[in-house]
Design an enzyme around this catalytic site. Structure first.
Site, PDB file in Angstrom:
ATOM      1  N   CYS A  93     -89.218  47.418  -9.269  1.00 50.74           N
ATOM      2  CA  CYS A  93     -90.050  47.812  -8.131  1.00 50.74           C
ATOM      3  C   CYS A  93     -89.199  48.801  -7.352  1.00 50.74           C
ATOM      4  O   CYS A  93     -88.238  48.401  -6.703  1.00 50.74           O
ATOM      5  CB  CYS A  93     -90.441  46.633  -7.248  1.00 50.74           C
ATOM      6  SG  CYS A  93     -91.326  47.182  -5.772  1.00 50.74           S
ATOM      7  N   CYS A 128     -89.541  48.157  -3.278  1.00 52.92           N
ATOM      8  CA  CYS A 128     -88.973  46.956  -2.646  1.00 52.92           C
ATOM      9  C   CYS A 128     -88.601  45.948  -3.727  1.00 52.92           C
ATOM     10  O   CYS A 128     -87.631  46.152  -4.439  1.00 52.92           O
ATOM     11  CB  CYS A 128     -89.945  46.374  -1.621  1.00 52.92           C
ATOM     12  SG  CYS A 128     -91.670  46.341  -2.136  1.00 52.92           S
ATOM     13  N   SER A 129     -89.364  44.886  -3.886  1.00 51.11           N
ATOM     14  CA  SER A 129     -88.971  43.892  -4.887  1.00 51.11           C
ATOM     15  C   SER A 129     -90.184  43.148  -5.443  1.00 51.11           C
ATOM     16  O   SER A 129     -90.105  41.956  -5.714  1.00 51.11           O
ATOM     17  CB  SER A 129     -87.971  42.910  -4.291  1.00 51.11           C
ATOM     18  OG  SER A 129     -88.555  42.289  -3.156  1.00 51.11           O
ATOM     19  N   CYS A 130     -91.304  43.828  -5.609  1.00 52.23           N
ATOM     20  CA  CYS A 130     -92.502  43.192  -6.162  1.00 52.23           C
ATOM     21  C   CYS A 130     -92.183  42.657  -7.555  1.00 52.23           C
ATOM     22  O   CYS A 130     -91.483  43.297  -8.337  1.00 52.23           O
ATOM     23  CB  CYS A 130     -93.646  44.195  -6.235  1.00 52.23           C
ATOM     24  SG  CYS A 130     -94.066  44.844  -4.610  1.00 52.23           S
TER      25      CYS A 130
HETATM   26 FE    FE Z   1     -92.022  45.758  -4.202  1.00 49.75          FE
END
Ligand code: FE
Length: 190
Positions: free
Chosen positions: A97, A100-102
């Site tokens: 991602c 961000c951190s999906c």
């Molecule tokens: Fe994300």
């Protein structure tokens, strides 16, 4: 911030929220138990092992991941739209991602630290072959690498190739063989 600092801060926050009546500690315990025991890479492994065994399920998984896993009723959310990408001798897939951190929580649990690291998020797009090598994974030069950028709407999971040694393995051995990192695409199963 070290892990101990983080734990102390979390505890302080929890106490404050409970004191103010904003959260119910039993509810919080329930969430923690869910992530410790029912949400994690073992869910993704079940899906992968079934796809290896069942060609019809595999087709439906690749066609529409969300529908294919709906009957499992996995908890943890974050997979409104799941796209499963299949590794082949010609193509290796890896998930990131960049924003961000999906991450597909319901299938893989909480993301590893490095997945949230800005270095991974930017470099895996620019120089995937180099970064994968740093993970100990050498992708042959003629093999294409596809990098999939997750978002709030779409979460990706890699369907790894089944190692030949597992051809006649029982279910428990299959489940055990499927690692979290292989489903992110930074590892290949051997
Ligand atoms: Fe994300």
């Amino acid at each position: 911030m070290g892990d101990t600092d983080a734990a102390l801060r979390a505890e302080a926050l929890e106490r404050l929220l409970v004191e103010k009546g904003l959260i119910d500690p039993a509810h919080l315990d329930g969430i923690i138990e869910m992530f410790n025991t029912r949400v994690g890479p073992m869910n993704g492994a079940r899906v992968v092992a079934r796809a290896w065994r069942d060609p019809v399920f595999r087709q439906s998984l690749l066609h529409d991941g969300s529908s294919a896993i709906a009957s499992y009723g996995f908890e943890g959310g974050q997979v409104d739209k799941l796209v499963v990408v299949e590794n082949t001798p010609d193509v290796h897939n890896v998930v990131v991602c960049t924003l961000c951190s999906c991450y597909p929580w319901a299938l893989l649990g909480l993301p590893p630290k490095w997945y949230k690291d800005p270095a991974y998020r930017s470099r895996i797009v620019r120089e995937p072959r180099v970064v994968l090598r740093e993970f100990g994974l050498a992708i042959a030069p003629q093999r294409e690498i596809r990098v999939w950028d997750s978002s709030a709407e779409i979460r990706y999971m890699v369907l790894p190739m089944m190692p030949d040694r597992l051809r006649d393995a029982d279910d428990a051995t299959l489940l055990d063989a499927v690692s979290r990192d292989a489903m992110i695409g930074v590892q290949e199963l051997t």
